[in-house]
Design an enzyme around this catalytic site. Structure first.
Site, PDB file in Angstrom:
ATOM      1  N   HIS A 121       0.842  -1.682  -0.220  1.00 56.35           N
ATOM      2  CA  HIS A 121      -0.158  -0.108   0.128  1.00 56.35           C
ATOM      3  C   HIS A 121       0.950   0.632  -0.067  1.00 56.35           C
ATOM      4  O   HIS A 121       1.779   1.216  -0.158  1.00 56.35           O
ATOM      5  CB  HIS A 121      -0.483  -0.006   1.328  1.00 56.35           C
ATOM      6  CG  HIS A 121       0.052   0.168   2.805  1.00 56.35           C
ATOM      7  ND1 HIS A 121       0.091  -1.828   3.245  1.00 56.35           N
ATOM      8  CD2 HIS A 121       0.620   0.833   3.298  1.00 56.35           C
ATOM      9  CE1 HIS A 121       0.805  -0.903   4.383  1.00 56.35           C
ATOM     10  NE2 HIS A 121       1.119   0.199   4.256  1.00 56.35           N
ATOM     11  N   ARG A 199      13.311  -5.502   4.140  1.00 59.58           N
ATOM     12  CA  ARG A 199      12.359  -6.131   4.886  1.00 59.58           C
ATOM     13  C   ARG A 199      11.033  -5.175   4.718  1.00 59.58           C
ATOM     14  O   ARG A 199      10.329  -5.131   4.444  1.00 59.58           O
ATOM     15  CB  ARG A 199      12.566  -5.586   6.607  1.00 59.58           C
ATOM     16  CG  ARG A 199      11.134  -6.252   7.469  1.00 59.58           C
ATOM     17  CD  ARG A 199      10.233  -4.884   7.387  1.00 59.58           C
ATOM     18  NE  ARG A 199       9.376  -6.059   8.586  1.00 59.58           N
ATOM     19  CZ  ARG A 199       8.221  -4.866   8.814  1.00 59.58           C
ATOM     20  NH1 ARG A 199       7.505  -3.928   7.972  1.00 59.58           N
ATOM     21  NH2 ARG A 199       6.672  -5.879   9.695  1.00 59.58           N
ATOM     22  N   ASP A 201       7.333  -5.194   4.070  1.00 52.55           N
ATOM     23  CA  ASP A 201       5.973  -5.280   5.300  1.00 52.55           C
ATOM     24  C   ASP A 201       5.232  -6.070   4.144  1.00 52.55           C
ATOM     25  O   ASP A 201       4.568  -5.599   2.556  1.00 52.55           O
ATOM     26  CB  ASP A 201       5.444  -3.638   4.949  1.00 52.55           C
ATOM     27  CG  ASP A 201       5.146  -3.098   6.297  1.00 52.55           C
ATOM     28  OD1 ASP A 201       5.094  -3.142   6.993  1.00 52.55           O
ATOM     29  OD2 ASP A 201       4.214  -2.848   5.784  1.00 52.55           O
ATOM     30  N   GLU A 230       7.864 -10.160   5.921  1.00 50.13           N
ATOM     31  CA  GLU A 230       7.433  -9.698   7.222  1.00 50.13           C
ATOM     32  C   GLU A 230       6.371 -10.979   7.556  1.00 50.13           C
ATOM     33  O   GLU A 230       5.283 -11.338   6.808  1.00 50.13           O
ATOM     34  CB  GLU A 230       6.087  -8.833   7.210  1.00 50.13           C
ATOM     35  CG  GLU A 230       5.696  -8.397   8.718  1.00 50.13           C
ATOM     36  CD  GLU A 230       4.491  -7.482   9.151  1.00 50.13           C
ATOM     37  OE1 GLU A 230       3.964  -6.955   9.851  1.00 50.13           O
ATOM     38  OE2 GLU A 230       4.447  -6.702   7.862  1.00 50.13           O
ATOM     39  N   HIS A 296       8.217  -2.911  17.160  1.00 46.25           N
ATOM     40  CA  HIS A 296       7.170  -1.745  16.998  1.00 46.25           C
ATOM     41  C   HIS A 296       5.641  -1.858  16.927  1.00 46.25           C
ATOM     42  O   HIS A 296       4.507  -1.107  17.135  1.00 46.25           O
ATOM     43  CB  HIS A 296       7.761  -1.216  15.703  1.00 46.25           C
ATOM     44  CG  HIS A 296       7.233  -1.309  14.610  1.00 46.25           C
ATOM     45  ND1 HIS A 296       8.097  -2.359  14.096  1.00 46.25           N
ATOM     46  CD2 HIS A 296       6.452  -0.799  13.649  1.00 46.25           C
ATOM     47  CE1 HIS A 296       7.356  -3.103  12.472  1.00 46.25           C
ATOM     48  NE2 HIS A 296       6.564  -1.981  12.893  1.00 46.25           N
ATOM     49  N   ASP A 297       5.532  -3.508  16.611  1.00 41.27           N
ATOM     50  CA  ASP A 297       4.381  -3.964  16.661  1.00 41.27           C
ATOM     51  C   ASP A 297       3.333  -5.006  17.278  1.00 41.27           C
ATOM     52  O   ASP A 297       3.220  -5.092  18.163  1.00 41.27           O
ATOM     53  CB  ASP A 297       4.201  -4.895  15.151  1.00 41.27           C
ATOM     54  CG  ASP A 297       3.553  -4.006  14.545  1.00 41.27           C
ATOM     55  OD1 ASP A 297       3.485  -2.544  14.409  1.00 41.27           O
ATOM     56  OD2 ASP A 297       4.411  -3.886  13.225  1.00 41.27           O
ATOM     57  N   ASP A 341       1.436  -1.174  20.778  1.00 40.45           N
ATOM     58  CA  ASP A 341       1.205   0.018  20.071  1.00 40.45           C
ATOM     59  C   ASP A 341      -0.056   1.667  20.323  1.00 40.45           C
ATOM     60  O   ASP A 341      -1.025   0.496  20.426  1.00 40.45           O
ATOM     61  CB  ASP A 341       1.443  -0.335  18.328  1.00 40.45           C
ATOM     62  CG  ASP A 341       1.316   0.832  17.890  1.00 40.45           C
ATOM     63  OD1 ASP A 341       1.373   1.993  17.696  1.00 40.45           O
ATOM     64  OD2 ASP A 341       0.785   0.672  16.018  1.00 40.45           O
ATOM     65  N   ARG A 345       6.815   2.572  21.380  1.00 40.95           N
ATOM     66  CA  ARG A 345       7.524   3.204  20.490  1.00 40.95           C
ATOM     67  C   ARG A 345       7.561   4.464  20.948  1.00 40.95           C
ATOM     68  O   ARG A 345       7.531   5.651  21.045  1.00 40.95           O
ATOM     69  CB  ARG A 345       6.867   3.690  19.372  1.00 40.95           C
ATOM     70  CG  ARG A 345       5.759   2.726  18.640  1.00 40.95           C
ATOM     71  CD  ARG A 345       4.726   2.994  17.257  1.00 40.95           C
ATOM     72  NE  ARG A 345       4.932   1.499  16.665  1.00 40.95           N
ATOM     73  CZ  ARG A 345       3.855   1.772  15.352  1.00 40.95           C
ATOM     74  NH1 ARG A 345       3.625   2.913  14.588  1.00 40.95           N
ATOM     75  NH2 ARG A 345       3.532   0.853  15.386  1.00 40.95           N
TER      76      ARG A 345
END
Length: 465
Positions: A121, A199, A201, A230, A296-297, A341, A345
């Site tokens: 996206h 990486r 996504d 991912e 971060h997730d 999240d 972060r």
């Protein structure tokens, strides 16, 4: 499958750029908040690529030799997963000159750089999507996206395909050859600029044929580029040698949490589940897996461990002695905490007085061991004794062997652990220097300290029965 030869030797350090270090306040957006504030889904703290450059020696001192940066291209959010311009550094992070310095300075220290490729996206500011918003069905970019009807609208619900229903992240039509060619151009451009891999996504959302052609386009010119997908579920469909070198091993993280944190599994059931998980991977795929304990997730490691540094260090001990490329999420090496999240972060804590030194020194020691002992990076994995709260395994390399014991028992206990070494073999714990002798096919501990990890190396080339 051929995995870049450098990957099994890599220790990755993941950076969320806005939250790592503000090295150049002159590029801070007007609404930048003071460092150390509470993170939200919208706020900015001023971290940038200059900050990464200034902290490269910190990363090198930790022992990491690869950096994974979450997105750095021009975008509208603080996380930058809504790309506006795939060929431009976000001005809040710097510019081309700073990026080139980052590549040069990192490589000079033996540190590789892997970027985050968001190709499922884009963001609403991406020029082709802006063209579609203006021109509707007459836009030359109509087939770059998946509109349901016209005119396009974002509220109350978008009438076009998106990432997870988020209106500001329209989904790209990756079955369109023009979109595919564009993404190839993006990937090759940044590889030409010096990065060492991508990486990818949400790779699971894009059809396999796209990734097979993506790999071919990349590997023909950059055979040592690391392509890691991912993936949160079973990664095996992505690892058939036709698309990716590895995947994010979140399934392994969940299994480790089940044993060390949730206490949902005993050691023997954990061992059986690990064997099943390992068996799903195609032969050789484990060497390319990117193995995180946090990102971060996810909530931060020490937080999910209930604030107990000994539990966190047990999980780090597994991470750095297991096959694959271990990943440290910025700050976890110092015991930073944070929930889901966006709380995970938070801005990096740079005040050393606030660091958890037990975790920090433990991580640095484990990273040094991994670099020192080739068997920990490239040795064959073999399951060992697993009973109650004690789990063990071997790493068998060329002329060296390592026996890893992870004791998750919360109290000191006597333990007799059967081993495959011949009687009389002396094993040295690389973490403490203590010596242990094999007798009657076993190692005896009286006591075995609570929540303790041992990385036992044979003093001489020992025979394995």
């Amino acid at each position: 499958m051929r995995i870049p030869n450098w990957v099994p030797d890599a220790v990755f350090y993941q950076i969320f750029p806005d939250r790592f270090y503000n090295g150049d306040p002159s590029n801070d957006p007007p609404d930048t908040e003071p460092w150390g504030g509470i993170p939200t889904r919208e706020n900015l703290f001023g971290g940038d690529l200059e900050g990464v450059i200034q902290k490269l020696d910190y990363i090198a001192d930790l022992g990491a030799n690869a950096i994974y940066l979450t997105p750095i291209f021009r975008a509208g959010s603080n996380h930058k997963y809504d790309t506006f311009d795939y060929f431009a550094i976000d001005p809040a992070f710097g510019d081309d000159t700073v990026f080139d310095r980052l590549i040069h300075e990192a490589h000079a220290r033996g540190i590789r750089i892997v970027l985050d490729g968001v190709f499922n996206h884009c963001g609403v500011g991406f020029p082709p999507f802006q063209d579609l918003l203006r021109k509707g069905a007459s836009s030359r970019y109509k087939d770059w996206f998946m509109p349901y009807d016209f005119p396009l609208r974002m509220k109350p619900y978008p009438n076009y395909a998106t990432c997870g229903g988020v209106a500001y992240m329209p989904k790209l039509n990756t079955r369109n050859p023009d979109v595919e060619a564009f993404i190839h151009r993006v990937a090759l451009y940044w590889l030409e600029r010096g990065i060492d891999g991508w990486r990818l996504d949400m790779a699971y959302e894009i059809h396999p044929g796209f990734w097979r052609r993506f790999r071919k386009a990349v590997k023909e010119r950059f055979p040592d580029a690391y392509l890691v997908a991912e993936e949160w579920r079973d990664p095996s469909p992505l690892l058939q040698g036709e698309a990716f070198d590895g995947a994010t091993h979140y399934q392994l993280r969940e299994l480790l949490l089940d044993f060390f944190v949730r206490k949902a599994l005993s050691a023997d059931s954990f061992a059986r589940a690990l064997e099943v998980l390992r068996g799903r991977l195609p032969p050789g795929a484990e060497w390319g897996m990117l193995t995180p304990l946090g990102s971060h997730d996810t909530p931060r490691l020490l937080t999910v461990c209930g604030g107990d540094p000994k539990v966190a260090l047990l999980m780090f001990s597994f991470l750095f002695t297991y096959p694959g490329a271990p990943l440290i999420y910025y700050g976890d090496e110092n015991g930073m905490e944070g929930g889901d999240d966006p709380d995970c972060r938070r801005p990096m804590i740079w005040e050393e007085a606030a660091w958890n030194q037990e975790i920090r020194e433990g991580v640095r020691r484990l990273v040094r061991l991994r670099h020192k002992i080739e068997a920990l990076r490239r040795g064959v994995f073999k399951m060992g004794y697993a009973e109650d709260r004690i789990f063990s395994f071997y790493r068998l390399g060329r002329g060296e062997s390592v026996f890893v014991v992870l004791n998750d028992t919360p109290v000191a206990r006597a333990a007799t652990i059967p081993v495959l070494y011949e009687d009389g073999t002396i094993l040295k714990d690389s973490l403490t220097g203590e010596l242990y002798r094999v007798s009657r096919g076993c190692l005896r501990f009286d006591p075995l300290p609570p929540r303790r990890s041992l990385v036992l190396v044979a003093e001489s080339e020992a025979a394995i029965r």
